[in-house]
Scaffold this motif. Sequence first.
Motif, mmCIF file in Angstrom:
data_model
loop_
_atom_site.group_PDB
_atom_site.id
_atom_site.type_symbol
_atom_site.label_atom_id
_atom_site.label_comp_id
_atom_site.label_asym_id
_atom_site.label_seq_id
_atom_site.Cartn_x
_atom_site.Cartn_y
_atom_site.Cartn_z
ATOM 1 N N LEU A 1 18.448 13.041 -17.481
ATOM 2 C CA LEU A 1 17.456 13.966 -18.032
ATOM 3 C C LEU A 1 18.058 15.346 -18.303
ATOM 4 O O LEU A 1 17.592 16.062 -19.196
ATOM 5 C CB LEU A 1 16.267 14.119 -17.070
ATOM 6 N N ILE A 2 19.073 15.715 -17.538
ATOM 7 C CA ILE A 2 19.712 17.019 -17.728
ATOM 8 C C ILE A 2 20.267 17.125 -19.143
ATOM 9 O O ILE A 2 20.243 18.190 -19.763
ATOM 10 C CB ILE A 2 20.832 17.232 -16.684
ATOM 11 N N LEU A 3 20.731 15.991 -19.681
ATOM 12 C CA LEU A 3 21.283 15.963 -21.032
ATOM 13 C C LEU A 3 20.218 15.713 -22.090
ATOM 14 O O LEU A 3 20.275 16.285 -23.173
ATOM 15 C CB LEU A 3 22.359 14.873 -21.137
ATOM 16 N N THR A 4 19.253 14.857 -21.772
ATOM 17 C CA THR A 4 18.322 14.387 -22.806
ATOM 18 C C THR A 4 16.998 15.122 -22.847
ATOM 19 O O THR A 4 16.374 15.226 -23.907
ATOM 20 C CB THR A 4 18.034 12.887 -22.606
ATOM 21 N N ASP A 5 16.533 15.620 -21.701
ATOM 22 C CA ASP A 5 15.212 16.269 -21.664
ATOM 23 C C ASP A 5 15.182 17.284 -20.528
ATOM 24 O O ASP A 5 14.642 17.021 -19.455
ATOM 25 C CB ASP A 5 14.121 15.217 -21.476
ATOM 26 N N PHE B 1 20.097 18.223 -6.770
ATOM 27 C CA PHE B 1 19.215 18.357 -7.930
ATOM 28 C C PHE B 1 18.465 19.696 -7.911
ATOM 29 O O PHE B 1 18.226 20.289 -8.972
ATOM 30 C CB PHE B 1 18.240 17.190 -7.995
ATOM 31 N N ASN B 2 18.076 20.149 -6.736
ATOM 32 C CA ASN B 2 17.424 21.461 -6.648
ATOM 33 C C ASN B 2 18.362 22.575 -7.098
ATOM 34 O O ASN B 2 17.946 23.527 -7.766
ATOM 35 C CB ASN B 2 16.948 21.726 -5.218
ATOM 36 N N ARG B 3 19.626 22.458 -6.716
ATOM 37 C CA ARG B 3 20.613 23.459 -7.112
ATOM 38 C C ARG B 3 20.835 23.426 -8.624
ATOM 39 O O ARG B 3 20.894 24.474 -9.279
ATOM 40 C CB ARG B 3 21.924 23.211 -6.375
ATOM 41 N N ILE B 4 20.933 22.217 -9.203
ATOM 42 C CA ILE B 4 21.101 22.088 -10.649
ATOM 43 C C ILE B 4 19.871 22.638 -11.373
ATOM 44 O O ILE B 4 19.997 23.303 -12.410
ATOM 45 C CB ILE B 4 21.340 20.616 -11.030
ATOM 46 N N LYS B 5 18.697 22.367 -10.814
ATOM 47 C CA LYS B 5 17.453 22.848 -11.416
ATOM 48 C C LYS B 5 17.466 24.368 -11.545
ATOM 49 O O LYS B 5 16.990 24.930 -12.532
ATOM 50 C CB LYS B 5 16.274 22.398 -10.548
ATOM 51 N N ARG B 6 18.004 25.024 -10.539
ATOM 52 C CA ARG B 6 18.108 26.490 -10.586
ATOM 53 C C ARG B 6 19.175 26.918 -11.587
ATOM 54 O O ARG B 6 18.961 27.812 -12.407
ATOM 55 C CB ARG B 6 18.448 27.027 -9.192
ATOM 56 N N ASP B 7 20.333 26.250 -11.548
ATOM 57 C CA ASP B 7 21.478 26.706 -12.331
ATOM 58 C C ASP B 7 21.327 26.449 -13.831
ATOM 59 O O ASP B 7 21.868 27.208 -14.643
ATOM 60 C CB ASP B 7 22.763 26.039 -11.827
ATOM 61 N N ILE B 8 20.611 25.377 -14.223
ATOM 62 C CA ILE B 8 20.503 25.101 -15.660
ATOM 63 C C ILE B 8 19.556 26.069 -16.362
ATOM 64 O O ILE B 8 19.427 26.029 -17.582
ATOM 65 C CB ILE B 8 20.064 23.639 -15.953
ATOM 66 N N GLN B 9 18.908 26.920 -15.594
ATOM 67 C CA GLN B 9 18.093 27.973 -16.197
ATOM 68 C C GLN B 9 18.885 29.267 -16.343
ATOM 69 O O GLN B 9 18.328 30.311 -16.666
ATOM 70 C CB GLN B 9 16.843 28.210 -15.344
ATOM 71 N N THR B 10 20.192 29.176 -16.106
ATOM 72 C CA THR B 10 21.076 30.326 -16.213
ATOM 73 C C THR B 10 22.187 30.014 -17.213
ATOM 74 O O THR B 10 22.173 28.974 -17.883
ATOM 75 C CB THR B 10 21.704 30.665 -14.845
ATOM 76 N N SER B 11 23.160 30.906 -17.287
ATOM 77 C CA SER B 11 24.294 30.700 -18.197
ATOM 78 C C SER B 11 25.180 29.532 -17.772
ATOM 79 O O SER B 11 26.088 29.135 -18.511
ATOM 80 C CB SER B 11 25.141 31.980 -18.275
ATOM 81 N N ASN C 1 25.653 25.193 -19.782
ATOM 82 C CA ASN C 1 26.666 24.493 -20.582
ATOM 83 C C ASN C 1 27.728 23.847 -19.697
ATOM 84 O O ASN C 1 28.167 22.715 -19.947
ATOM 85 C CB ASN C 1 27.331 25.466 -21.553
ATOM 86 N N SER C 2 28.147 24.568 -18.658
ATOM 87 C CA SER C 2 29.153 24.036 -17.744
ATOM 88 C C SER C 2 28.633 22.791 -17.034
ATOM 89 O O SER C 2 29.379 21.809 -16.852
ATOM 90 C CB SER C 2 29.546 25.107 -16.726
ATOM 91 N N ILE C 3 27.370 22.815 -16.631
ATOM 92 C CA ILE C 3 26.770 21.670 -15.937
ATOM 93 C C ILE C 3 26.739 20.448 -16.852
ATOM 94 O O ILE C 3 27.117 19.338 -16.459
ATOM 95 C CB ILE C 3 25.352 22.016 -15.454
ATOM 96 N N LYS C 4 26.306 20.649 -18.085
ATOM 97 C CA LYS C 4 26.245 19.537 -19.035
ATOM 98 C C LYS C 4 27.653 19.019 -19.362
ATOM 99 O O LYS C 4 27.854 17.810 -19.493
ATOM 100 C CB LYS C 4 25.525 19.975 -20.307
ATOM 101 N N ASP C 5 28.611 19.930 -19.515
ATOM 102 C CA ASP C 5 29.985 19.513 -19.798
ATOM 103 C C ASP C 5 30.540 18.649 -18.671
ATOM 104 O O ASP C 5 31.227 17.647 -18.921
ATOM 105 C CB ASP C 5 30.878 20.739 -19.988
ATOM 106 N N ASP C 6 30.241 19.035 -17.421
ATOM 107 C CA ASP C 6 30.729 18.252 -16.274
ATOM 108 C C ASP C 6 30.146 16.851 -16.287
ATOM 109 O O ASP C 6 30.837 15.862 -15.990
ATOM 110 C CB ASP C 6 30.360 18.953 -14.963
#
Length: 307
Positions: free
Chosen positions: A188-192, A216-226, A229-234
Amino acid sequence: MNKSDLLTTVSYLEFVNNVDNLVFELLYSSKDGYTGLLSKNAVMSAKDYFERFNHEAEKLKKNIDFDCADKIIDEKRNNLIKQMKKHYDTQILRWADEVYQNVLESCFLQAAVFKDDKNMCDKIYAKILSCISWICNVHNYSDDKMSRMISLNINKFNDALNTQDKDYIPKVPSQKTNPAFYLELRNLILTDKDKFLSVDFNSLDEKLNSEDIQQFNRIKRDIQTSKVNSIKDDILLINSAIDVLKIKKDEDKYNFIKLIRNDFSNFNDEKLDEEGKIEIIKRRMQLFKNSLNNDAVSDYFKSKITS
């Protein structure tokens, strides 16, 4: 800006940043962040986190000499309290729900065991009604909802009177993550992204272990920041490795992802660029091939030893 002013400015900004990092570490650390704690554990640990903040903030303050240091710490402490209170309020209700459910399960088990003892069954019946009334007060449920809950659980009570006690022995919840479910959420991080952000991961402890909930909680916080892109690339990088390895089973994919995440976490104190991540993944791919075959030796390590 003269050197004296520069020193003061740098020291001030570093102090503010260190206190911010302290707050984020206490809230979101993958190891023991407060938002990763659930139910009773979150409620009973809250005071410890306040004390940890106070202790660490005082240590940071010793290294600087600003009149406004206490004001900054108070402001950051209030931010910490605000975020912790949100989590605390949801988890104390979660704890109450767990206690409520455990009490009911115990009542149904007792009803099955003591079904021939009318006096005991009457006490169990009253306990069920009392417990339902209590949880309805906790959640401020309407009278209609309480009536439905009473009807539902009295039916369960009557069913218990006609069953064997073994049917009501509480089952131990699984502490393992469901790999297919994990991969679905991760995708979902990539698709929605919006759908991913709407998920309450703390409520998914039947399908995710505590470590994955924290992740997942940490990613939820981080994907609302700069960092988005790094998260999706990983994720794309790791998915590409899975494709190259031709891993088919969800469990194997999950295990490979966790190994890579652990490898990356060992470099928390260092800046990992793309090339560095690729080298780590190449190494893990070689090691993972042997693990799939349950090999007792590693071709990767053999090549290193003999080179």
